[in-house]
Design a protein around this motif. Structure first.
Motif, PDB file in Angstrom:
ATOM      1  N   LEU A  92      -6.217   5.306  -4.196  1.00  0.00           N
ATOM      2  CA  LEU A  92      -5.298   4.291  -3.699  1.00  0.00           C
ATOM      3  C   LEU A  92      -4.227   4.006  -4.732  1.00  0.00           C
ATOM      4  N   LYS A  93      -2.990   3.856  -4.260  1.00  0.00           N
ATOM      5  CA  LYS A  93      -1.922   3.367  -5.132  1.00  0.00           C
ATOM      6  C   LYS A  93      -1.341   2.117  -4.489  1.00  0.00           C
ATOM      7  N   ILE A  94      -1.398   1.024  -5.215  1.00  0.00           N
ATOM      8  CA  ILE A  94      -0.933  -0.270  -4.738  1.00  0.00           C
ATOM      9  C   ILE A  94       0.283  -0.683  -5.560  1.00  0.00           C
ATOM     10  N   LEU A  95       1.335  -1.123  -4.883  1.00  0.00           N
ATOM     11  CA  LEU A  95       2.564  -1.531  -5.560  1.00  0.00           C
ATOM     12  C   LEU A  95       2.556  -3.042  -5.769  1.00  0.00           C
ATOM     13  N   LEU A  96       2.627  -3.460  -7.027  1.00  0.00           N
ATOM     14  CA  LEU A  96       2.739  -4.870  -7.360  1.00  0.00           C
ATOM     15  C   LEU A  96       4.188  -5.316  -7.233  1.00  0.00           C
ATOM     16  N   THR A  97       4.382  -6.590  -6.975  1.00  0.00           N
ATOM     17  CA  THR A  97       5.756  -7.090  -6.845  1.00  0.00           C
ATOM     18  C   THR A  97       6.497  -7.035  -8.173  1.00  0.00           C
ATOM     19  N   VAL A  98       5.775  -7.301  -9.266  1.00  0.00           N
ATOM     20  CA  VAL A  98       6.382  -7.245 -10.602  1.00  0.00           C
ATOM     21  C   VAL A  98       5.382  -6.647 -11.572  1.00  0.00           C
ATOM     22  N   ALA A  99       5.893  -6.043 -12.639  1.00  0.00           N
ATOM     23  CA  ALA A  99       5.010  -5.543 -13.688  1.00  0.00           C
ATOM     24  C   ALA A  99       4.325  -6.723 -14.365  1.00  0.00           C
TER      25      ALA A  99
ATOM     26  N   GLU B 108      -4.963   2.855  -8.488  1.00  0.00           N
ATOM     27  CA  GLU B 108      -3.808   2.886  -9.394  1.00  0.00           C
ATOM     28  C   GLU B 108      -2.814   1.816  -8.949  1.00  0.00           C
ATOM     29  N   PHE B 109      -2.227   1.139  -9.920  1.00  0.00           N
ATOM     30  CA  PHE B 109      -1.216   0.140  -9.629  1.00  0.00           C
ATOM     31  C   PHE B 109       0.152   0.640 -10.086  1.00  0.00           C
ATOM     32  N   GLY B 110       1.139   0.475  -9.200  1.00  0.00           N
ATOM     33  CA  GLY B 110       2.527   0.735  -9.549  1.00  0.00           C
ATOM     34  C   GLY B 110       3.333  -0.542  -9.379  1.00  0.00           C
ATOM     35  N   VAL B 111       4.638  -0.414  -9.441  1.00  0.00           N
ATOM     36  CA  VAL B 111       5.527  -1.561  -9.310  1.00  0.00           C
ATOM     37  C   VAL B 111       6.580  -1.253  -8.262  1.00  0.00           C
ATOM     38  N   MET B 112       6.887  -2.232  -7.415  1.00  0.00           N
ATOM     39  CA  MET B 112       7.907  -2.051  -6.391  1.00  0.00           C
ATOM     40  C   MET B 112       9.267  -1.749  -7.012  1.00  0.00           C
ATOM     41  N   SER B 113      10.027  -0.934  -6.311  1.00  0.00           N
ATOM     42  CA  SER B 113      11.408  -0.684  -6.732  1.00  0.00           C
ATOM     43  C   SER B 113      12.265  -1.894  -6.384  1.00  0.00           C
TER      44      SER B 113
ATOM     45  N   MET C 188      -1.927 -11.950 -11.153  1.00  0.00           N
ATOM     46  CA  MET C 188      -3.083 -11.943 -10.253  1.00  0.00           C
ATOM     47  C   MET C 188      -3.614 -10.531 -10.021  1.00  0.00           C
ATOM     48  N   ARG C 189      -3.282  -9.603 -10.918  1.00  0.00           N
ATOM     49  CA  ARG C 189      -3.683  -8.199 -10.737  1.00  0.00           C
ATOM     50  C   ARG C 189      -5.207  -8.057 -10.681  1.00  0.00           C
ATOM     51  N   ASP C 190      -5.932  -8.733 -11.562  1.00  0.00           N
ATOM     52  CA  ASP C 190      -7.387  -8.604 -11.583  1.00  0.00           C
ATOM     53  C   ASP C 190      -8.001  -9.100 -10.288  1.00  0.00           C
ATOM     54  N   THR C 191      -7.459 -10.195  -9.755  1.00  0.00           N
ATOM     55  CA  THR C 191      -7.951 -10.723  -8.481  1.00  0.00           C
ATOM     56  C   THR C 191      -7.721  -9.721  -7.362  1.00  0.00           C
TER      57      THR C 191
ATOM     58  N   VAL D  39       0.863  -1.188   0.000  1.00  0.00           N
ATOM     59  CA  VAL D  39       0.000   0.000   0.000  1.00  0.00           C
ATOM     60  C   VAL D  39       0.896   1.234   0.000  1.00  0.00           C
ATOM     61  N   ASP D  40       0.904   1.935  -1.125  1.00  0.00           N
ATOM     62  CA  ASP D  40       1.806   3.078  -1.285  1.00  0.00           C
ATOM     63  C   ASP D  40       1.169   4.371  -0.780  1.00  0.00           C
ATOM     64  N   THR D  41      -0.002   4.724  -1.307  1.00  0.00           N
ATOM     65  CA  THR D  41      -0.678   5.955  -0.877  1.00  0.00           C
ATOM     66  C   THR D  41      -2.162   5.691  -0.669  1.00  0.00           C
ATOM     67  N   VAL D  42      -2.713   6.368   0.341  1.00  0.00           N
ATOM     68  CA  VAL D  42      -4.149   6.344   0.622  1.00  0.00           C
ATOM     69  C   VAL D  42      -4.575   7.786   0.854  1.00  0.00           C
ATOM     70  N   GLU D  43      -5.408   8.303  -0.047  1.00  0.00           N
ATOM     71  CA  GLU D  43      -5.854   9.694   0.065  1.00  0.00           C
ATOM     72  C   GLU D  43      -7.365   9.753  -0.095  1.00  0.00           C
TER      73      GLU D  43
END
Length: 378
Positions: A45-52, A80-85, A56-59, A33-37
């Motif tokens: 919401l911005k959620i960071l996925l482990t990989v691009a 919004e979905f992002g990717v972990m650094s 399982m993104r839809d789930t 969970v990156d940002t909650v506004e």
């Protein structure tokens, strides 16, 4: 506390009940969970996925939307979905490996605190239904509410992905592998890493390394039971299992015929040299029911009992005949379709026999590590 702050806190609480579909732990705990506004009822919401391209993104999107839907004060969701650094993925890997930065992967099932029972499903020869027994026993245990993993250790003859309907390659977090899931079970196989139906042509050391990676590099989580589908016989993989998983218990699969029983006995007798435990013998294809209700025995009778008795003599302790499974074409059909028979037809005779075996094996291993025993010195 402001109204927005209260809503943000409620959103965090709701998200703490959303598990990552692959890792099976809360996304709040995994740093996803990156940002909650919140602004006037609009939740960003911005959620960071482990990989691009997370499979399982839809789930995850559906689970998040469902979780925040009941939060008071939220009328609209912008997700919004992002990717972990690289650093965030490294931190996640450290967390999953028990908070040991830079720790070398270890086989978790060998740790003193492990509560996982490991069963190696073995046979003396091919064609006796060993892989069918593996996937159906695993599915039967998962139906009982246990957390189950299946490792396809039959590197040359891998068939578990087909039998469980698993497609595609696993996700990787740094050098940690997230096993795909099928029917509520975690699954890994070399077939997930080879294109098409490519043959695997490896010598012993490469087989050993592949098995080691399946056990140490795969994130299994907290399993109650791990089942390994071994190749037939007593070759390299059987020896590697004994070395890498000395507490693994062997389940020997045979058919009733004498020729199969003799080689099955040899497969089980390996424990006299590896000092593993023999959980028992399963006799597959024991009889076939005819439309008039009578039974025929196309492969003879008594092989399973003979193997259990011979192994009892060989190792000097009781080796039970866990059960006899009738020959049922639906067992093969389920394997081809990727749905184990115990799930597709739970009330048929073969499914009931398999579940009875699973009931004998599916006993949680309780660890006393770190527990207070309530004892006081005298």
């Amino acid at each position: 506390m402001s109204d927005n702050a209260a809503v943000v806190e409620a959103v965090h609480e709701a998200l703490s009940h959303v598990n990552d579909p692959e890792i099976r732990r809360p996304i709040t705990e995994l740093g996803m969970v990156d940002t909650v506004e919140v602004d006037g009822g609009r939740l960003s919401l911005k959620i960071l996925l482990t990989v691009a391209g997370c499979p399982m993104r839809d789930t995850l999107q559906r689970d998040i939307a469902g979780a925040v839907d009941g939060v008071e004060g939220v009328r609209e969701l912008a997700l919004e979905f992002g990717v972990m650094s690289e650093q965030q993925r490294a931190d996640l890997q450290t967390k999953l490996r028990g908070g040991r930065p830079g720790a070398e992967p270890v086989i978790p099932f060998n740790l003193p605190e492990s509560r996982t029972r490991v069963f190696a499903i073995a046979s003396g020869k091919g064609g006796v239904g060993k892989s069918s027994m593996t996937v159906n026993l695993a599915a039967a245990m998962a139906q009982k509410g246990l957390s189950v993993g299946v490792a396809d250790a039959d590197i040359y003859g891998h068939s578990i992905p087909r039998m469980l309907g698993v497609e595609g390659a696993p996700t990787q977090v740094e050098d940690m592998i997230m096993p795909p899931q099928a029917h509520g079970m975690k699954v890994i196989s070399i077939g997930m890493f080879t294109p098409g139906n490519t043959a695997v042509v490896w010598r012993g050391p490469m087989l050993h390394r592949a098995l080691q990676q399946f056990l140490a590099d795969v994130y299994w989580g907290e399993l109650d039971v791990l089942l390994l589908d071994l190749p037939p016989g007593t070759g390299d993989i059987a020896i590697s299992v004994a070395q890498l998983l000395p507490t693994a218990e062997l389940v020997v699969v045979t058919t009733p015929q004498q020729a199969a029983a003799e080689v099955a006995e040899r497969a089980g007798a390996i424990v006299t040299q590896t000092h593993q435990k023999l959980a028992g013998v399963v006799e597959n294809m024991s009889w076939m029911a005819l439309p008039d209700g009578s039974h025929i025995e196309p492969f003879g009778s008594g092989g399973g009992k003979k193997v259990a008795e011979a192994l009892t003599r060989d190792i000097g302790s009781d080796v039970p005949l866990l059960g006899q499974i009738p020959l049922d074409p639906k067992l093969r059909e389920g394997g081809d379709a990727g749905v184990p028979l115990v799930l597709s037809d739970p009330d048929c005779e073969a499914s009931r026999a398999i579940r009875a075996i699973a009931d004998q094996l599916a006993v949680r291993k309780v660890s006393l590590a770190g527990k207070q025993l309530g004892l006081t010195p005298v």
